[in-house]
Design a protein around this motif. Structure first.
Motif, PDB file in Angstrom:
ATOM      1  N   ALA A  79      11.560   7.054 -10.233  1.00 44.12           N
ATOM      2  CA  ALA A  79      12.401   6.571  -8.818  1.00 44.12           C
ATOM      3  C   ALA A  79      11.312   5.026  -8.818  1.00 44.12           C
ATOM      4  CB  ALA A  79      11.295   7.672  -8.305  1.00 44.12           C
ATOM      5  N   ILE A  80      12.661   4.481  -7.702  1.00 42.58           N
ATOM      6  CA  ILE A  80      12.278   2.693  -7.750  1.00 42.58           C
ATOM      7  C   ILE A  80      12.147   2.654  -6.860  1.00 42.58           C
ATOM      8  CG2 ILE A  80      13.074   0.353  -8.320  1.00 42.58           C
ATOM      9  CD1 ILE A  80      15.347   1.920 -10.367  1.00 42.58           C
ATOM     10  N   TYR A  81      10.751   1.706  -6.550  1.00 38.70           N
ATOM     11  CA  TYR A  81      10.456   1.206  -4.879  1.00 38.70           C
ATOM     12  C   TYR A  81      11.014  -0.479  -4.647  1.00 38.70           C
ATOM     13  CZ  TYR A  81       8.716   6.250  -3.978  1.00 38.70           C
ATOM     14  OH  TYR A  81       8.747   7.245  -3.893  1.00 38.70           O
ATOM     15  N   SER A  82      11.654  -0.776  -4.457  1.00 43.34           N
ATOM     16  CA  SER A  82      11.419  -2.312  -3.765  1.00 43.34           C
ATOM     17  C   SER A  82      11.022  -2.669  -3.216  1.00 43.34           C
ATOM     18  CB  SER A  82      13.283  -3.033  -4.362  1.00 43.34           C
ATOM     19  OG  SER A  82      12.693  -4.350  -4.308  1.00 43.34           O
ATOM     20  N   SER A 130       1.080  -1.740  -0.061  1.00 42.78           N
ATOM     21  CA  SER A 130      -0.512   0.050  -0.201  1.00 42.78           C
ATOM     22  C   SER A 130       1.029   1.175   0.041  1.00 42.78           C
ATOM     23  CB  SER A 130      -0.774  -0.153   0.889  1.00 42.78           C
ATOM     24  OG  SER A 130      -0.806   0.232   2.525  1.00 42.78           O
ATOM     25  N   TYR A 131       2.027   1.054   0.925  1.00 39.95           N
ATOM     26  CA  TYR A 131       2.597   2.363   0.705  1.00 39.95           C
ATOM     27  C   TYR A 131       3.074   2.400  -0.806  1.00 39.95           C
ATOM     28  CZ  TYR A 131       6.916   5.392   1.461  1.00 39.95           C
ATOM     29  OH  TYR A 131       7.885   6.210   1.573  1.00 39.95           O
ATOM     30  N   ILE A 132       3.869   1.405  -1.708  1.00 36.25           N
ATOM     31  CA  ILE A 132       4.141   1.344  -2.516  1.00 36.25           C
ATOM     32  C   ILE A 132       3.237   2.036  -3.566  1.00 36.25           C
ATOM     33  CG2 ILE A 132       5.320   0.601  -4.685  1.00 36.25           C
ATOM     34  CD1 ILE A 132       7.053  -0.941  -2.567  1.00 36.25           C
ATOM     35  N   ASN A 133       2.007   1.573  -4.064  1.00 32.53           N
ATOM     36  CA  ASN A 133       0.779   2.183  -4.402  1.00 32.53           C
ATOM     37  C   ASN A 133       0.499   3.484  -4.280  1.00 32.53           C
ATOM     38  OD1 ASN A 133       0.461  -0.108  -6.193  1.00 32.53           O
ATOM     39  ND2 ASN A 133      -0.758  -0.894  -4.814  1.00 32.53           N
ATOM     40  N   GLN A 134       0.561   4.019  -3.103  1.00 31.76           N
ATOM     41  CA  GLN A 134       0.025   5.627  -2.803  1.00 31.76           C
ATOM     42  C   GLN A 134       1.121   6.333  -3.688  1.00 31.76           C
ATOM     43  OE1 GLN A 134       0.442   6.463   1.027  1.00 31.76           O
ATOM     44  NE2 GLN A 134      -1.109   4.736   1.681  1.00 31.76           N
ATOM     45  N   ARG A 135       2.722   5.294  -3.947  1.00 33.85           N
ATOM     46  CA  ARG A 135       3.102   6.324  -4.652  1.00 33.85           C
ATOM     47  C   ARG A 135       3.551   6.604  -6.119  1.00 33.85           C
ATOM     48  NH1 ARG A 135       3.822   6.074  -0.236  1.00 33.85           N
ATOM     49  NH2 ARG A 135       4.469   7.589   1.341  1.00 33.85           N
ATOM     50  N   ALA A 136       2.703   4.597  -7.016  1.00 37.31           N
ATOM     51  CA  ALA A 136       2.747   4.915  -8.361  1.00 37.31           C
ATOM     52  C   ALA A 136       1.621   5.911  -9.371  1.00 37.31           C
ATOM     53  CB  ALA A 136       2.882   3.677  -8.186  1.00 37.31           C
ATOM     54  N   ARG A 160       4.006   5.465 -15.338  1.00 33.75           N
ATOM     55  CA  ARG A 160       5.194   4.812 -15.475  1.00 33.75           C
ATOM     56  C   ARG A 160       6.564   4.905 -15.064  1.00 33.75           C
ATOM     57  NH1 ARG A 160       5.290  -0.917 -18.260  1.00 33.75           N
ATOM     58  NH2 ARG A 160       7.578   0.071 -18.928  1.00 33.75           N
ATOM     59  N   ARG A 161       6.751   5.780 -14.466  1.00 29.77           N
ATOM     60  CA  ARG A 161       8.096   6.855 -14.123  1.00 29.77           C
ATOM     61  C   ARG A 161       8.396   5.999 -13.024  1.00 29.77           C
ATOM     62  NH1 ARG A 161       6.011  12.083 -12.503  1.00 29.77           N
ATOM     63  NH2 ARG A 161       4.003  11.358 -12.186  1.00 29.77           N
ATOM     64  N   ILE A 162       7.427   5.817 -11.860  1.00 25.70           N
ATOM     65  CA  ILE A 162       8.014   4.973 -11.138  1.00 25.70           C
ATOM     66  C   ILE A 162       7.774   3.348 -11.635  1.00 25.70           C
ATOM     67  CG2 ILE A 162       7.438   4.040  -8.946  1.00 25.70           C
ATOM     68  CD1 ILE A 162       7.461   7.334  -8.982  1.00 25.70           C
ATOM     69  N   GLY A 163       9.212   2.609 -10.883  1.00 21.99           N
ATOM     70  CA  GLY A 163       9.643   1.977 -11.366  1.00 21.99           C
ATOM     71  C   GLY A 163       9.533   0.598  -9.738  1.00 21.99           C
ATOM     72  N   ILE A 164       8.923  -0.512  -9.851  1.00 27.21           N
ATOM     73  CA  ILE A 164       8.542  -1.285  -8.599  1.00 27.21           C
ATOM     74  C   ILE A 164       9.231  -2.540  -9.081  1.00 27.21           C
ATOM     75  CG2 ILE A 164       6.629  -2.301  -7.403  1.00 27.21           C
ATOM     76  CD1 ILE A 164       5.093  -0.338  -8.282  1.00 27.21           C
ATOM     77  N   ASP A 175       5.887   1.505 -13.663  1.00 27.63           N
ATOM     78  CA  ASP A 175       6.511   0.028 -14.023  1.00 27.63           C
ATOM     79  C   ASP A 175       6.822  -0.919 -13.747  1.00 27.63           C
ATOM     80  OD1 ASP A 175       8.513  -1.003 -16.250  1.00 27.63           O
ATOM     81  OD2 ASP A 175       9.704   0.621 -15.910  1.00 27.63           O
ATOM     82  N   ILE A 176       5.916  -2.189 -13.677  1.00 24.48           N
ATOM     83  CA  ILE A 176       6.629  -3.542 -12.803  1.00 24.48           C
ATOM     84  C   ILE A 176       7.190  -4.050 -13.174  1.00 24.48           C
ATOM     85  CG2 ILE A 176       4.690  -4.658 -11.507  1.00 24.48           C
ATOM     86  CD1 ILE A 176       2.505  -2.786 -12.233  1.00 24.48           C
ATOM     87  N   LYS A 177       8.171  -4.548 -12.433  1.00 23.07           N
ATOM     88  CA  LYS A 177       9.016  -6.095 -12.605  1.00 23.07           C
ATOM     89  C   LYS A 177       9.203  -6.507 -11.725  1.00 23.07           C
ATOM     90  CE  LYS A 177      12.436  -3.302 -15.971  1.00 23.07           C
ATOM     91  NZ  LYS A 177      11.532  -2.941 -16.874  1.00 23.07           N
ATOM     92  N   SER A 178       8.723  -8.207 -11.623  1.00 20.76           N
ATOM     93  CA  SER A 178       8.691  -9.092 -10.209  1.00 20.76           C
ATOM     94  C   SER A 178      10.009  -9.600 -10.854  1.00 20.76           C
ATOM     95  CB  SER A 178       7.683 -10.036 -11.045  1.00 20.76           C
ATOM     96  OG  SER A 178       8.262 -11.136 -10.671  1.00 20.76           O
TER      97      SER A 178
END
Ligand code: TXA
Ligand code: MG
Length: 347
Positions: free
Chosen positions: A315-318, A256-262, A266-270, A284-287
Motif C-alpha cells: 500500500a502507498i500513502y502520499s 501522524s495518520y501515515i505513521n499509524q499505518r507504517a 517496508r511493506r508500506i510505501g510513503i 519504504d519512504i521516498k522523498s
C-alpha cells in the motif's frame, strides 16, 4: 525485435545517429526520444500504418489520439485547417515548449493519428534532440508518452527500455527530462479556450496571454460524472500496482495518520518531501522533492511510482501537494494514480 539504446549528447548531437533515427521514422518505424516533458514514442504522423505501430507497441486503445510534434512554425499550416489568432498568440508565448494545442485538422492528417477525430493535437517541443529528430524524420512526428498504456510516463531512457524493450528498434537516450509531467493541452476549437490536461504551462499563464481560458469541467470535478474532453484523460493512468491513497490536511496530522499505518517491514510505501522525510521512522519512504521547488516534485513523481512497483509494496500513502500552477498538474497526475482516493484528516 532487438532494441538499441543510443546515448545522445544534447550539446553535441551526433548527426550520423540522428540520420539513422530519422530514416527509421521515414520508413514507417518507431523511435523513442526525449522531450522536455517526458519521453515520446515517435512515428511518422502522416503515415497511418506507422501510427498503428504506436498503438500496438503501447497496447493503447485506438480511440486515444496522438499529439503531432513539429519543429518549425512553417509546418503548422499543413496539418491544420487554419491557425486561429489565439493559437498564434500561444505559439509566440510558449513554443517551442510544453504546450499542446488542439486545432481543426487538415485533410492530410490521417484519422489513424487522430483516433477518428476531426481535430488534431500539435506541439513544438523545445528539446534539441526532439527537434533534430522531427526535422530528420520528415517534419511531423506523432508521439505519445513512451510507456506501456496505463503505466507512469517515462522520464528516463531506462524507463522507456523497461516498457519498450523488444517492441521498438531504437531509443535515443538524452538523460533525465527537464519537467517530468506531460505537456499542458489547450483546446482552441471550442468557444472558449479550455485546458484539457494541466501541465507546466498553467491556466493563469494561458489566461495572461489570451485574457480568457478555463479548465475542463471533467478535470475539476472527479466524481461529477462529467467526462474529460481529452480521450486519454478518461483512462486509468499511472496506476502503481499497490493501492495508493492521498492524505490531505495539516501536515502534522497527515504525518501522524501515515505513521499509524507504517511498520518496520517496508511493506508500506510513503511519498513525502525533503521537508518531512525525517518525520517517518518506518516504511519504504521516498522523498519526491522539496516543497520549496515544485519542479523537483514534478521531476520525480513518475519515477517514484515506478520504484514502488519494483519494491513490491502493498500500500502507498502520499502527502498532498495542492497548490496553484505546477501543483495543479502534480495533483492531477497523483489523483489519477490514486484512482481519486483521498483521505481528509483535517478534523
Ligand atoms: O508532453 C507530452 O505531451 C508528451 C510528449 C511525448 O510530447 N506526449 C504525451 O502524449 O503525453 P500522450 O499520447 O501520452 O497524451 C496525449 C493526450 C491524450 O490524453 C489524448 O487523448 C489527448 O492528448 N489528445 C490528443 N489529440 C487530441 C484531440 N484531437 N482532442 C482532444 N484530446 C486529444
Ligand atoms: Mg501518455
Amino acid at each position: 525485435m532487438q532494441t538499441e539504446v543510443i546515448r545522445i549528447e544534447r550539446n553535441n548531437i551526433n548527426a550520423q545517429i540522428m540520420q539513422k533515427a530519422g530514416s527509421i521514422l521515414k520508413s514507417g518505424g518507431l523511435v523513442a526520444f526525449p522531450t522536455e516533458t517526458v519521453y515520446g514514442l515517435g512515428a511518422d504522423a502522416l503515415n497511418t500504418e506507422a501510427a498503428e505501430k504506436i498503438y500496438a507497441a503501447k497496447g493503447r486503445p485506438s480511440d486515444n489520439p496522438l499529439i503531432i510534434h513539429i519543429a518549425d512554425m512553417g509546418h503548422l499550416d499543413k496539418i491544420v485547417k487554419y491557425v486561429p489568432d489565439e493559437a498564434k498568440k500561444l505559439a509566440d508565448a510558449f513554443w517551442p515548449g510544453p504546450l499542446t494545442m488542439i486545432l481543426n485538422k487538415s485533410a492530410c492528417v490521417p484519422y489513424g493519428t487522430t483516433g477518428g477525430l476531426d481535430t488534431v493535437a500539435v506541439r513544438m517541443p523545445s528539446d534539441k534532440i526532439a527537434q533534430e529528430l522531427i526535422r530528420r524524420g520528415g517534419g511531423y512526428v506523432a508521439a505519445p508518452s513512451a510507456n506501456i498504456s496505463g503505466r507512469p510516463s517515462p522520464t528516463t531512457a531506462q524507463h522507456v527500455y523497461e516498457d519498450m524493450n523488444g517492441r521498438i528498434p531504437l531509443i535515443l537516450d538524452g538523460g533525465a527530462v527537464e519537467i517530468g509531467l506531460e505537456s499542458t493541452i489547450v483546446d482552441l476549437t471550442a468557444d472558449v479556450p479550455v485546458i484539457l490536461r494541466p501541465g507546466y504551462i498553467s491556466l493563469a499563464m494561458v489566461q495572461a496571454i489570451l485574457g480568457r481560458a478555463e479548465m475542463d469541467r471533467g478535470l475539476i470535478a472527479d466524481d461529477s460524472g462529467i467526462r474529460p474532453k481529452a480521450p486519454g484523460m478518461k483512462y486509468r493512468h499511472y496506476a502503481p500496482k499497490a493501492e495508493l491513497k492521498i492524505i490531505e490536511g495539516p501536515i502534522d496530522r497527515v504525518i501522524s495518520y501515515i505513521n499509524q499505518r507504517a511498520d518496520g517491514s517496508r511493506r508500506i510505501g510513503i511519498i513525502c518531501t525533503e521537508e518531512t522525510r525525517e518525520a517517518y521512522p518506518h516504511g519504504d519512504i521516498k522523498s519526491i522533492g522539496s516543497r520549496k521547488n515544485e519542479l523537483s516534485i514534478a521531476n520525480h513523481l513518475f519515477e517514484v511510482l515506478r520504484e514502488f512497483d519494483e519494491d513490491g509494496v502493498e500500500a502507498i500513502y502520499s502527502e498532498s501537494f495542492e497548490a496553484p500552477g505546477l501543483g495543479q498538474a502534480i495533483m492531477n497526475r497523483l489523483l489519477k494514480a490514486a484512482g481519486h482516493q483521498r483521505i481528509d484528516v483535517s478534523e
